[in-house]
Motif scaffolding. Structure first.
Motif, PDB file in Angstrom:
ATOM      1  N   GLN A  78       1.450   6.865  -6.818  1.00  0.00           N
ATOM      2  CA  GLN A  78       0.351   7.767  -7.165  1.00  0.00           C
ATOM      3  C   GLN A  78       0.741   9.214  -6.941  1.00  0.00           C
ATOM      4  O   GLN A  78       0.473  10.079  -7.777  1.00  0.00           O
ATOM      5  N   GLU A  79       1.376   9.486  -5.810  1.00  0.00           N
ATOM      6  CA  GLU A  79       1.728  10.862  -5.459  1.00  0.00           C
ATOM      7  C   GLU A  79       2.777  11.439  -6.397  1.00  0.00           C
ATOM      8  O   GLU A  79       2.764  12.631  -6.698  1.00  0.00           O
ATOM      9  N   ARG A 120      -7.658  -4.743   3.695  1.00  0.00           N
ATOM     10  CA  ARG A 120      -7.609  -3.706   4.724  1.00  0.00           C
ATOM     11  C   ARG A 120      -8.612  -4.005   5.827  1.00  0.00           C
ATOM     12  O   ARG A 120      -8.313  -3.894   7.019  1.00  0.00           O
ATOM     13  N   TRP A 170      -6.407   0.753  -6.324  1.00  0.00           N
ATOM     14  CA  TRP A 170      -5.355   0.983  -5.338  1.00  0.00           C
ATOM     15  C   TRP A 170      -5.420   2.450  -4.935  1.00  0.00           C
ATOM     16  O   TRP A 170      -5.245   3.334  -5.779  1.00  0.00           O
ATOM     17  N   GLY A 171      -5.693   2.720  -3.687  1.00  0.00           N
ATOM     18  CA  GLY A 171      -5.739   4.098  -3.244  1.00  0.00           C
ATOM     19  C   GLY A 171      -6.808   4.908  -3.940  1.00  0.00           C
ATOM     20  O   GLY A 171      -6.603   6.078  -4.267  1.00  0.00           O
ATOM     21  N   ARG A 172      -7.951   4.285  -4.208  1.00  0.00           N
ATOM     22  CA  ARG A 172      -9.109   4.928  -4.832  1.00  0.00           C
ATOM     23  C   ARG A 172      -8.843   5.396  -6.257  1.00  0.00           C
ATOM     24  O   ARG A 172      -9.490   6.335  -6.741  1.00  0.00           O
ATOM     25  N   ASP A 173      -7.914   4.737  -6.936  1.00  0.00           N
ATOM     26  CA  ASP A 173      -7.645   5.098  -8.330  1.00  0.00           C
ATOM     27  C   ASP A 173      -7.049   3.910  -9.066  1.00  0.00           C
ATOM     28  O   ASP A 173      -6.858   2.833  -8.495  1.00  0.00           O
ATOM     29  N   VAL A 226       0.836  -1.203   0.000  1.00  0.00           N
ATOM     30  CA  VAL A 226       0.000   0.000   0.000  1.00  0.00           C
ATOM     31  C   VAL A 226       0.871   1.254   0.000  1.00  0.00           C
ATOM     32  O   VAL A 226       0.598   2.218  -0.733  1.00  0.00           O
ATOM     33  N   LEU A 227       1.924   1.248   0.805  1.00  0.00           N
ATOM     34  CA  LEU A 227       2.814   2.402   0.893  1.00  0.00           C
ATOM     35  C   LEU A 227       3.477   2.686  -0.451  1.00  0.00           C
ATOM     36  O   LEU A 227       3.521   3.841  -0.898  1.00  0.00           O
ATOM     37  N   ARG A 264       0.951   4.040  -2.947  1.00  0.00           N
ATOM     38  CA  ARG A 264       0.617   5.432  -2.634  1.00  0.00           C
ATOM     39  C   ARG A 264       1.712   6.380  -3.113  1.00  0.00           C
ATOM     40  O   ARG A 264       1.439   7.445  -3.679  1.00  0.00           O
ATOM     41  N   GLN A 265       2.962   5.979  -2.911  1.00  0.00           N
ATOM     42  CA  GLN A 265       4.082   6.810  -3.355  1.00  0.00           C
ATOM     43  C   GLN A 265       4.072   6.975  -4.872  1.00  0.00           C
ATOM     44  O   GLN A 265       4.331   8.070  -5.394  1.00  0.00           O
TER      45      GLN A 265
END
Length: 200
Positions: A95-96, A184, A123-126, A88-89, A92-93
């Motif tokens: 995506q950002e 999750r 993943w991460g709402r996208d 997940v981490l 997220r990275q």
């Protein structure tokens, strides 16, 4: 699929998937032990998929068999961590930062394919970064695209908007969206349970 209960449950789910995708009521969607050969160019339809836990893979393989389509698994050169939280981490990275990870596999390209079923989890709402890489690598401009999205409870998020932005010239059909088991939620429930039965 050694457990007969799992097979029966999956077959029931496949019937629901088939009905939702417009297949006839009597259509047989039975899971087979061996997946379709990857990179076998024998159809005008391609099912390309990304799967972490296996939920999306089951759907993709079923669709490929039902539609007599070729099957391709989207994989990255650098594997994602097996640990869920680490995965997940990293997602997220990506995506950002807008990172597009390099993809592995000998994909022959989209020439000759008229339709593409794109199956992926949220993943991460996208849309996951590897799927964005796939769309960036190959021109979908003249293709008919069928999104097939799995999620853990938050719905498709921004993925359909992202898809429209990445492939504005493709003919995008209404998406098939299915909630699957959420890791999750499972982790949260386990934390609650251990706090109750194993007090510190």
């Amino acid at each position: 699929m050694k457990n007969s209960k799992k097979i029966n449950r999956r077959n029931a789910l496949f019937q629901l998937y088939g009905a939702a995708l417009g297949f006839g009521v009597g259509t047989s969607l039975v899971a087979q032990a061996d997946p379709l050969p990857v990179n076998k160019r024998s159809s005008s339809t391609l099912v390309a998929y990304l799967s972490r836990s296996g939920n999306t893979r089951v759907i993709a393989e079923t669709l490929a068999r039902q539609m007599s389509a070729d099957l391709f698994e989207i994989r990255t050169v650098e594997p994602y961590p097996d640990d869920y939280q680490a995965h997940v981490l990293r997602a997220r990275q990506q995506q950002e930062t807008g990172e597009l990870p390099a993809l592995s596999g000998d994909f022959p390209g989209l020439d000759g394919y008229h339709s593409v079923v794109l199956a992926f989890p949220i993943w991460g709402r996208d849309m996951p970064a590897p799927v964005r890489s796939f769309l960036a690598d190959w021109d979908m401009g003249n293709k008919t695209l069928f999104p097939c999205i799995t999620h853990g409870g938050y719905g498709p998020g921004h993925s359909l908007e992202t898809l429209g932005q990445l492939v504005p010239d493709a003919q995008i059909k209404p998406a098939f969206i299915k909630q699957c088991d959420s890791e999750r939620d499972t982790i949260s429930l386990l934390a609650d349970w251990t706090a109750t039965v194993m007090p510190s």
